[in-house]
Write a protein that holds these residues in place. Structure first.
Motif, short mmCIF file in Angstrom:
data_model
loop_
_atom_site.label_atom_id
_atom_site.label_comp_id
_atom_site.label_asym_id
_atom_site.label_seq_id
_atom_site.Cartn_x
_atom_site.Cartn_y
_atom_site.Cartn_z
N SER A 159 0.87 -1.18 0.00
CA SER A 159 0.00 0.00 0.00
C SER A 159 0.90 1.22 0.00
CB SER A 159 -0.92 0.01 1.22
OG SER A 159 -0.17 0.15 2.40
N PHE A 160 0.33 2.37 -0.38
CA PHE A 160 1.12 3.59 -0.36
C PHE A 160 1.21 4.06 1.08
CE2 PHE A 160 1.93 8.13 -0.61
CZ PHE A 160 2.98 8.15 -1.51
N LEU B 59 5.20 4.04 -9.01
CA LEU B 59 4.99 2.96 -8.03
C LEU B 59 4.99 1.62 -8.76
CD1 LEU B 59 2.16 4.72 -6.02
CD2 LEU B 59 4.40 4.11 -5.12
N LEU C 60 0.97 -3.47 -4.89
CA LEU C 60 -0.20 -2.67 -4.55
C LEU C 60 -1.49 -3.34 -5.03
CD1 LEU C 60 1.14 0.83 -5.65
CD2 LEU C 60 0.97 -0.04 -3.32
N LEU D 5 -5.18 1.93 -4.25
CA LEU D 5 -4.70 3.25 -3.84
C LEU D 5 -5.84 3.90 -3.07
CD1 LEU D 5 -2.95 4.64 -7.03
CD2 LEU D 5 -1.88 3.89 -4.92
N PHE E 4 -4.50 9.45 -1.22
CA PHE E 4 -3.36 9.53 -2.13
C PHE E 4 -3.68 10.49 -3.27
CE2 PHE E 4 -1.38 8.20 -6.08
CZ PHE E 4 -0.04 8.17 -5.74
#
Length: 184
Positions: free
Chosen positions: A36-37, A57, A62, A65, A69
């Motif tokens: 994950s971010f 990214l 992932l 998002l 973000f």
């Protein structure tokens, strides 16, 4: 395991610090094993989020998002997300008024991400090697800046393939019918 995780965190921190210190418009977090971010990064980048125009990214892990973000990086122009496990985008992506290009190859999209269609500056959409069957041609045809959509290696339905080319003003790249699997 903990050592590898620590190395990954250190790598992300180093890349974020490089972006801040160099006053760069690019944040490159490719191949950092992110699932994950990390929203904590946003605190570090808070003073420079408006100057970040490109985020990479690519080749992480992932699955999604967050809407946060998209709202934090409101000046984003290009987003490279190829080689992840994404299957949708948050609705907030449609608020990115300066957004010009998105790279979503080698993900898990079954549906075309229609949140991209209201974007006035979007020129390029790359969706190679996903599982997309249908494309919202009517919506895409109304996008003022759209130049190119790459749909190579998607199992597109016959209707998408027979769209009359004069009706669209952008390049639509597709694999020949029956060859939607990428070469090995």
């Amino acid at each position: 395991m903990l050592r590898k995780m620590g190395e990954a965190v250190a790598r992300v921190a180093r890349k974020v610090n490089e972006t801040v210190e160099s006053d760069s418009d690019t944040l490159d977090l490719a191949e950092c094993k992110l699932v994950s971010f990390p929203i904590g990064i946003c605190k570090v980048l808070w003073n420079v989020t408006d100057q970040i125009h490109l985020i990479t990214l690519a080749n992480n892990e992932l699955k999604s998002l967050t809407s946060k973000f998209m709202t934090i990086f409101f000046q984003l122009q290009k987003l490279c997300l190829e080689g992840n496990f994404l299957y949708h985008l948050p609705n907030e992506v449609s608020a990115l008024q300066h957004f010009k290009a998105i790279h979503l190859s080698r993900n898990q999209f079954h549906d075309f991400p229609e949140q991209l269609t209201p974007l006035p500056a979007l020129e390029t959409i790359i969706l190679e090697e996903n599982k997309i069957v249908d494309v919202p041609m009517e919506k895409l045809a109304t996008m003022p800046a759209l130049c190119s959509i790459n749909l190579h290696f998607n199992p597109l339905n016959a209707e998408v393939r027979v769209i009359t080319l004069p009706l669209i003003k952008f390049d639509m790249l597709m694999s020949p019918e029956g060859t939607w699997a990428p070469p090995t």
